[in-house]
Design an enzyme around this catalytic site. Structure first.
Site, PDB file in Angstrom:
ATOM      1  N   SER A   1       0.840  -1.187   0.000  1.00  0.00           N
ATOM      2  CA  SER A   1       0.000   0.000   0.000  1.00  0.00           C
ATOM      3  C   SER A   1       0.888   1.255   0.000  1.00  0.00           C
ATOM      4  CB  SER A   1      -0.963  -0.060   1.191  1.00  0.00           C
ATOM      5  OG  SER A   1      -1.975   0.900   1.075  1.00  0.00           O
TER       6      SER A   1
ATOM      7  N   ASP B   1      -8.642  -4.565  -6.063  1.00  0.00           N
ATOM      8  CA  ASP B   1      -8.183  -3.792  -4.901  1.00  0.00           C
ATOM      9  C   ASP B   1      -8.980  -2.495  -4.782  1.00  0.00           C
ATOM     10  OD1 ASP B   1      -6.652  -2.196  -3.043  1.00  0.00           O
ATOM     11  OD2 ASP B   1      -4.954  -3.517  -3.441  1.00  0.00           O
TER      12      ASP B   1
ATOM     13  N   HIS C   1      -7.419  -5.892  -0.608  1.00  0.00           N
ATOM     14  CA  HIS C   1      -6.299  -4.945  -0.633  1.00  0.00           C
ATOM     15  C   HIS C   1      -5.000  -5.732  -0.546  1.00  0.00           C
ATOM     16  CE1 HIS C   1      -4.217  -1.230  -0.343  1.00  0.00           C
ATOM     17  NE2 HIS C   1      -3.982  -1.267   0.962  1.00  0.00           N
TER      18      HIS C   1
END
Length: 523
Positions: free
Chosen positions: A235, A462, A492
């Site tokens: 991320s 995602d 995610h």
């Protein structure tokens, strides 16, 4: 359906890798970081870390018990790294960064340290790494697994902006105002929050950004004794890793970026991308509900009908919150937050269905628990500093400062991107409008000519870092650097989803140096 105590505990203690939203020094990125100039930095690179058994996480890290022993009985070790407060004044004041590690199982076959950043920005790596330890146990065969609380986060001089009681009130506010009075209320609250951050952090506030964190990682590499930085960024961790690669391309070892932030996106484009990503994830959740027929408890036989139900529920909460947990009620903002939190993983879809069904019946406990997990609120009412650090790092990194009026003007395009999340994401453009410290860039420079290959993993489903960001990262890193791997899945990130194809490709690179063909697709 009422939420059980076990469900609530699971949600509130889960480590969440959350919202992704970072500065070039304007040089060519080829400085030899292993030969730093200045006696201050020289002293820092030669510092010796004192590793001790890890204590229980601090309140800012989220609290809870000390990390459990690793498979085989090995224990987690923690230490502190001294680093300059301001890397432009390397001989000046220093701060401490909290580190955690698990030693490699096979010392004779050890490659080095593998440093993790799990995202946010604002997430505590010291608490996240033990939470996900089983996922990375294969990698511990040849690496010391290492993570850290970046500056401003957790145990590393944390930014804190309000008391727990004040945060309860702040997160219950209407963040999608319907009239001028609600706009003034939101503006005043944002001002108070920003002032609280400045008062708490003081002169450290301008220095919590991504470029300083990248320089911290290179110091960490040297102190750990590694010639190259082996890295696993997830991320926001992909943005941090990209900035590191730009600053220190010749120091990049084996690196993986998973759940990739689009480095070409500014604040507005990034928010629009997230609105579309969360809408897609909600579409997929609703389609799953339709496919299960009567087994799904939500009303509606089509995706459109289920999402209309969700929108009607949120509209009703805007008018009248419902009972949540204790004396706290579930507001529209918290419900939207809770829905978004549940879309980070397909495993949470069951809680989303239960939470929506319960809220429709007047019980907001489960959706409020999901929102609490997003905001870092523990069952005892204390907050970690994940959202405070998230705001501080993003507002220091990005130049754009949208007023509430400017955010309001952009609502139509956000509503088009997502009927459910559009207003929420659109108004959020003004989050840094009253921040006391200027931002540095429009978007990060991640070009890294001369770097070793970086494996870039994008997940087509995602919600928080939409799939398109992976291709942008590959292109921005430059020819011969970014290697694209696609996972056709939900949630995610990809590696933590358990897909054997993704795991084989990532492990093959990190453990054996085998670079997969760019464009490989895992289904």
């Amino acid at each position: 359906m009422p939420i059980s105590a076990a469900q609530r505990a699971a949600l509130l203690t889960a480590t969440t890798v959350l919202l992704a939203a970072g500065c070039s020094d304007g040089g060519d990125g080829t400085a030899d970081a292993t030969k730093p100039s200045g006696t201050g930095v020289s002293a820092l690179t030669s510092q010796k870390l004192s590793w001790e058994p890890c204590p229980a996480p601090s309140a800012a890290e989220g609290g809870g018990p000390a990390p459990s022993p690793l498979p085989g009985g090995a224990t987690w070790e923690c230490s502190f790294l001294q680093t300059p407060l301001d890397w432009s004044v390397p001989d000046g004041e220093t701060i401490e960064l909290a580190l955690i590690r698990a030693r490699a199982r096979n010392s004779d076959d050890r490659i080095g340290s593998l440093i993790f950043n799990f995202g946010g920005p604002g997430g505590s790596g010291v608490t996240a790494l033990p939470s996900f330890a089983s996922t990375y146990e294969t990698l511990r065969g040849r690496y010391d697994l290492v993570s850290f609380d970046p500056r401003g986060v957790g145990r590393s001089d944390p930014v804190e902006c309000a008391t727990d009681k004040e945060l309860d009130a702040y997160y219950a506010l209407d963040f999608t105002p319907d009239d001028e009075a609600e706009e003034r209320t939101l503006s005043d609250a944002q001002k108070k929050y920003a002032t609280g951050c400045e008062k708490d952090a003081g002169p450290a506030l301008p220095h919590v950004g991504t470029e300083n964190a990248a320089r911290d990682m290179d110091l960490m590499r040297q102190v750990l004794g590694d010639e190259k930085l082996h890295y696993f960024g997830i991320s926001y961790g992909t943005e941090l890793g990209g900035v590191y690669a730009h600053l220190f391309p010749k120091n990049v070892g084996r690196a993986v970026f998973d759940a990739v932030v689009d480095p070409d996106a500014g604040v507005e484009d990034g928010a629009l991308g997230q609105a579309k990503g969360f809408q897609l994830a909600l579409d997929n959740f609703a389609q799953d509900c339709v496919d299960r027929g009567d087994a799904c408890t939500l009303p509606g036989s089509t995706v459109a009908e289920i999402e209309a139900f969700v929108m009607d529920l949120l509209a009703s909460l805007d008018k009248e919150p419902i009972p949540g947990i204790g004396d706290r009620k579930l507001t529209q903002t918290q419900a939207t937050n809770g829905i978004a939190q549940s879309l980070y993983s397909k495993e949470y879809w069951q809680y989303l269905e239960q939470g929506l069904d319960a809220a429709d019946g007047g019980d907001g406990a489960l959706l409020l628990s999901l929102s609490d997990a997003m905001n870092g609120r523990g069952q005892n009412g204390s907050y970690s500093n994940i959202q405070a650090a998230n705001a501080a790092i993003n507002c220091v990194d990005f130049k754009e400062r949208y007023t509430l009026g400017q955010a309001k003007e952009r609502l139509p395009q956000f509503r088009e991107a997502s009927p459910v999340f559009g207003d929420f994401m659109g108004w959020a453009l003004a989050s840094c409008s009253q921040w006391p410290v200027p931002g540095l860039w429009e978007h990060p420079d991640v070009s890294a000519p001369g770097s070793a290959p970086i494996l870039v993993v994008g997940n087509t489903g995602d919600p928080a870092t939409p799939y398109e960001g992976a291709r942008s990262m590959v292109n921005a890193l430059g020819k011969g650097v970014g290697v694209e791997l696609t996972y056709e899945g939900e949630g995610h990130g990809a590696y933590n989803g358990g897909d054997k194809c993704v795991k084989k490709a990532v492990d093959g690179y990190l453990l054996d140096g085998k670079v997969p063909a760019s464009g490989t697709v895992c289904k």
